[in-house]
Design a protein around this motif. Structure first.
Motif: not given
Length: 444
Positions: A298, A300, A305
């Motif tokens: 994912e 940031e 994440s």
């Protein structure tokens, strides 16, 4: 929360309560630093014993006397029974009807000695403040934690809290026992009143913070933690409180989103690997592992994440790599493992780099059943030759063993290893070809 006499008796009779010992650690301080301690507990994922860089948080109390165990009294009712004025305390060996009550003749010293032996005696005859304090002094002089606590229970019941606090302020041993007892039985109200009286602001703040453990609803717990941020903690502890609040806030968002994805059944990772538990109230390291397992790729900018977690909570590279490696290796995502250790310089050349040491990478890969080709690649990256050879032998990386013995010109080691490979195998043929090579000048 106020406790009745029955609650206090449960303190002695129930195994869920611990007796005061003179070297107990400050459990609340350890709980306060949950985030940092959790990050530092990465060895639980990787079985590492030599992580010198991990910070440890501990506290050792000052010894105040002889260490004791719970169990001196069969029950609190035996030790502190309210014997009526005309009742009789049975003595073994006397016929029924000849019993006498000698309790009114006992001095504070006699009473404390009987308590220490677990014998029946009443404390109700000690009515004046002077007698009660003398009883406490005698208990403290015995250095017996159970007796001290028994007397404190009596004082707590028969004195106003203002008088009790005032007298204990100048009796530090007894004070420490009372604080421990109140923590054990969960009498937070009296504990908070005591800390206010003593002007112990950080302990007061800590006790208030500890109340979050009694709040089950995640949203209510989050809001309570938010109110704790401004309490008078030290700068370091204030940062931990802020981290705790931020982490729970993050977990609530991740949990709601992932529960929806799991129920929808549209996301492959949740179909192949259903979640075993909620992420709510988990330590930071567990949250990071979860994120690396379910949300590794994912962006940031998302709360789930791993990179976002790393930056938000300032997790060091070494600890992040350990957790990411454990999560991706468990999923057998070998491409992610490779990318984790691949760096590129300004000229565009790539190189493998491991802040945790490649010997540890090898151990984790083997624990997660990595293919032999991948295992051999990382064994070859171990810089120390002896460590490399030992790992190669341990994990049967035959090519690495043969090549290392050849580079070391160690004929005897290679001959010894020949007996460990299968007869007629490609490894045996390679060993024979190496041993017969005229281009190698063997050292033995």
């Amino acid at each position: 929360m106020n406790r009745t006499k029955g609650d206090e008796e449960e303190y002695w009779n129930s195994s869920k309560f611990k007796a005061f010992t003179f070297d107990d650690e400050d459990d609340e301080l350890s709980q306060l630093k949950e985030s940092k301690r959790a990050v530092n507990s990465l060895r639980d994922f990787v079985d590492d014993d030599d992580d010198d860089d991990l910070e440890r948080v501990s506290w050792s109390g000052e010894p105040v006397g002889r260490r004791t165990r719970l169990g001196s009294f069969q029950s609190l009712s035996d030790a502190l029974s309210d014997i009526p004025a005309k009742s009789y305390a049975p003595e073994l060996g006397r016929p029924k009807g000849e019993y006498r009550d000698y309790s009114n003749d006992w001095s504070p010293s006699d009473t404390v000695r009987r308590l220490r032996k677990g014998k029946v005696c009443s404390l109700e005859r000690f009515r004046s403040l002077q007698d009660k304090l003398q009883l406490l002094e005698e208990a403290v002089s015995m250095h017996d934690g159970n007796v001290i606590t028994a007397v404190l229970i009596f004082l707590k019941r028969t004195l106003s809290k203002e008088i009790l606090f005032r007298e204990l302020e100048v009796r530090q041993v007894a004070l420490r026992h009372l604080i421990h007892f109140l923590k054990e039985i969960g009498d937070q109200k009296l504990l908070l009143d005591l800390f206010r009286f003593l002007d112990r602001t950080e302990e007061l703040a800590l006790s208030q913070y500890r109340e979050h453990l009694n709040i089950q609803d995640p949203e209510k717990r989050k809001e309570f933690l938010k109110t704790c941020i401004g309490l008078p903690f030290s700068a370091e502890d204030s940062a931990h409180i802020q981290d705790h609040y931020t982490l729970l806030e993050r977990q609530i968002i991740i949990e709601a989103n992932d529960r929806h994805l799991e129920l929808a059944g549209q996301t492959e990772i949740f179909r192949k690997h259903p979640r075993k538990a909620s992420i709510l109230n988990m330590p930071l390291v567990t949250t990071l592992f979860y994120s690396c397992f379910y949300h590794y790729s994912e962006a940031e900018g998302t709360f789930s994440s791993p990179v976002n977690l790393k930056k938000t909570f300032k997790i060091p590279d070494k600890q992040y790599v350990l957790t990411a490696l454990a999560a991706r290796a468990k999923l057998r995502a070998w491409h992610d493992v490779d990318a984790l250790f691949t760096t590129k310089n300004w000229l565009g050349y790539t190189k493998k780099r491991a802040p945790i040491g490649f010997h540890r990478v090898v151990e984790i890969l083997h624990k997660n059943s990595a293919p032999i080709q991948i295992l051999q690649e990382y064994v070859n990256l171990v810089e120390d030759v002896d460590t490399k050879l030992n790992l190669a032998i341990k994990f049967k990386c035959h090519d690495v063993v043969i090549d290392t013995c050849r580079d070391l010109k160690d004929r005897q080691q290679l001959l010894a290893y020949r007996s460990k490979v299968d007869k007629g195998s490609a490894e045996e043929e390679k060993i024979d070809a190496t041993l017969s090579s005229s281009q190698i000048r063997w050292k033995n």
